[in-house]
Design an enzyme around this catalytic site. Sequence first.
Site, PDB file in Angstrom:
ATOM      1  N   ASN A   1       6.532   6.208  -1.555  1.00 54.33           N
ATOM      2  CA  ASN A   1       6.478   5.659  -0.201  1.00 54.33           C
ATOM      3  C   ASN A   1       6.278   4.157  -0.291  1.00 54.33           C
ATOM      4  O   ASN A   1       5.358   3.690  -0.968  1.00 54.33           O
ATOM      5  CB  ASN A   1       5.300   6.243   0.584  1.00 54.33           C
ATOM      6  CG  ASN A   1       5.511   7.680   0.985  1.00 54.33           C
ATOM      7  OD1 ASN A   1       6.601   8.216   0.848  1.00 54.33           O
ATOM      8  ND2 ASN A   1       4.461   8.306   1.491  1.00 54.33           N
TER       9      ASN A   1
ATOM     10  N   GLU B   1       3.811   0.073  -7.091  1.00 60.83           N
ATOM     11  CA  GLU B   1       2.604   0.625  -6.496  1.00 60.83           C
ATOM     12  C   GLU B   1       1.493  -0.390  -6.728  1.00 60.83           C
ATOM     13  O   GLU B   1       1.085  -0.635  -7.875  1.00 60.83           O
ATOM     14  CB  GLU B   1       2.245   1.951  -7.177  1.00 60.83           C
ATOM     15  CG  GLU B   1       0.999   2.602  -6.669  1.00 60.83           C
ATOM     16  CD  GLU B   1       1.253   3.460  -5.460  1.00 60.83           C
ATOM     17  OE1 GLU B   1       0.295   3.715  -4.706  1.00 60.83           O
ATOM     18  OE2 GLU B   1       2.404   3.897  -5.266  1.00 60.83           O
TER      19      GLU B   1
ATOM     20  N   PRO C   1       0.837  -1.204   0.000  1.00 62.39           N
ATOM     21  CA  PRO C   1       0.000   0.000   0.000  1.00 62.39           C
ATOM     22  C   PRO C   1       0.870   1.251   0.000  1.00 62.39           C
ATOM     23  O   PRO C   1       1.282   1.729   1.054  1.00 62.39           O
ATOM     24  CB  PRO C   1      -0.795  -0.142   1.299  1.00 62.39           C
ATOM     25  CG  PRO C   1       0.045  -1.000   2.174  1.00 62.39           C
ATOM     26  CD  PRO C   1       0.820  -1.912   1.294  1.00 62.39           C
ATOM     27  N   CYS C   2       1.161   1.788  -1.169  1.00 66.23           N
ATOM     28  CA  CYS C   2       2.149   2.856  -1.333  1.00 66.23           C
ATOM     29  C   CYS C   2       1.533   4.101  -1.960  1.00 66.23           C
ATOM     30  O   CYS C   2       0.377   4.106  -2.359  1.00 66.23           O
ATOM     31  CB  CYS C   2       3.297   2.373  -2.215  1.00 66.23           C
ATOM     32  SG  CYS C   2       3.974   0.763  -1.729  1.00 66.23           S
ATOM     33  N   THR C   3       2.335   5.157  -2.061  1.00 61.86           N
ATOM     34  CA  THR C   3       1.950   6.371  -2.781  1.00 61.86           C
ATOM     35  C   THR C   3       3.130   6.805  -3.638  1.00 61.86           C
ATOM     36  O   THR C   3       4.267   6.841  -3.152  1.00 61.86           O
ATOM     37  CB  THR C   3       1.568   7.500  -1.818  1.00 61.86           C
ATOM     38  OG1 THR C   3       0.633   7.025  -0.859  1.00 61.86           O
ATOM     39  CG2 THR C   3       0.976   8.677  -2.573  1.00 61.86           C
TER      40      THR C   3
END
Length: 498
Positions: A23, A95, A2-4
């Site tokens: 992230n 992602e 779970p990234c950005t």
Amino acid sequence: MPCTTILVGKRASNDGSTIVARNDDSYNGEFTPKRLAVVLPDEQPRTYTSVIGHLSIKLPDNPMRYTSMPNALPGEGIWAAAGINEANVGMSATETITSNGRVLAADPLVVYQPAQGTPGDADYQPEQAGGIGEEDMVTLVLPYIRSAREGVLRLGSLLERFGTYEMNGIAFHDTNEIWWLETVGGHHWIARRVPDDCYVAMANQLGIDWFDLADAEGRGRGFLCSQDLRSFVEKNSLDLTIRDHWGIGSHGEPANVFNPRLAFGSASDSDHVYNTPRTWAIQRYLNPRTSLWDGPDADYEPTSDDIPWCRVPERAITMEGVKHALSLHYQGTPYDPYGTTDPQQRYRPIGINRTSQLSATQLRGDLGKTLALHWIAFGSNPFNALVPLFANVDAMPAYFSTTDAEVSTKSFYWANRLIGALADASYKRSLPHVERYQKLVISSARRILVDATRNQTPRKEANEHIARMVHDQTEDLLAKVLYEASMGMRNAFSRSDN
């Protein structure tokens, strides 16, 4: 994961760099220790076997050196995350993104199947390897590519051959361009070049909202895709564009253009809590006046499904701006978990507690010599600092590259985890210390880079200088937030012994 992700084209950045930043967040309830590494050619495997997919792949015999952000502890595979190779090509993977049942029924994910039964029995079914995924992609691709476009094509060929067990978005960049690839089902993929004057914000949701099939099947100037994408879309009725008798869409789309977000993605209730609010927050920060973001007449809300994939920013984007965007927790809105109003924590923040690391790779080629920097941060972004390091080295400082299972302030990762937990518990008192630390670290590190370039200081020596500075400033911040958190303990009492 779970990234950005944020992608910044060379004419959207303040200095002509291409920037890819992401992230890397662990799953809820997990905190994955990370470290910064340099993988030398003789350390790169010639036959790679994945832990999750149980898939073995023979690799070329001519790998390049590259930086990497692998898992620090063994057991789940490499998870190299992001890096820059010696040809000055960067990659970030991955992602995790969304899909829908129509796509996954038409091209199922390639999931590992363990052996069933006993060998020799009539009903015995041997093990079936899974496809490739986030664990594998940087290791399989980055050491072998000399341009961003080559990265798309190499990964695309691997996806078509071996498949994948998850939906992912992957970024590639060199000094000239950035490409974003999204997987579509088990074996299909699309990729779009980021316009030079634009940025892209991605938050765990399939994002590309405009795709030119004719270009992808032809010259591939701005779009690329798996070889049979057109027939895949047509056979399975995936294009949801309403078209007239001549094939023109209701928004003027020609016959070869469609919206992949509608065809391959999702717009679920969970997206509106977990994904779209983060894209809304980043674009609200980078384009505060371009659109109306708040109130009953807002152009876009945190739950809007039509937020553009790419935008021209209102001002040139700096690395400080990238860091701030990837640290956002809805400051200035009712959704800030550190605020005082309801409805706090309605939406998943970008700067979350379980971020393992932030890698921002920066490539600039207009200086007569390519500038390649691997910027890093560990732990929760609202409380850490972004540190730049020269990428073209044979080893990274121990402060950044050594992370063990034992919690120790000798490790930049663990020091930041401690700071984040303490500062969160004493947010208002610790925030001024954190902000001064963040500004001091990035400004001091920038000065070291400038001096090293001017004086032709060896890159490895400059990186060690940065590590010493960061260590001293981080230790100082840890002492300050420890004091503030201690003063806020609930068993405190104002009277002392006299």
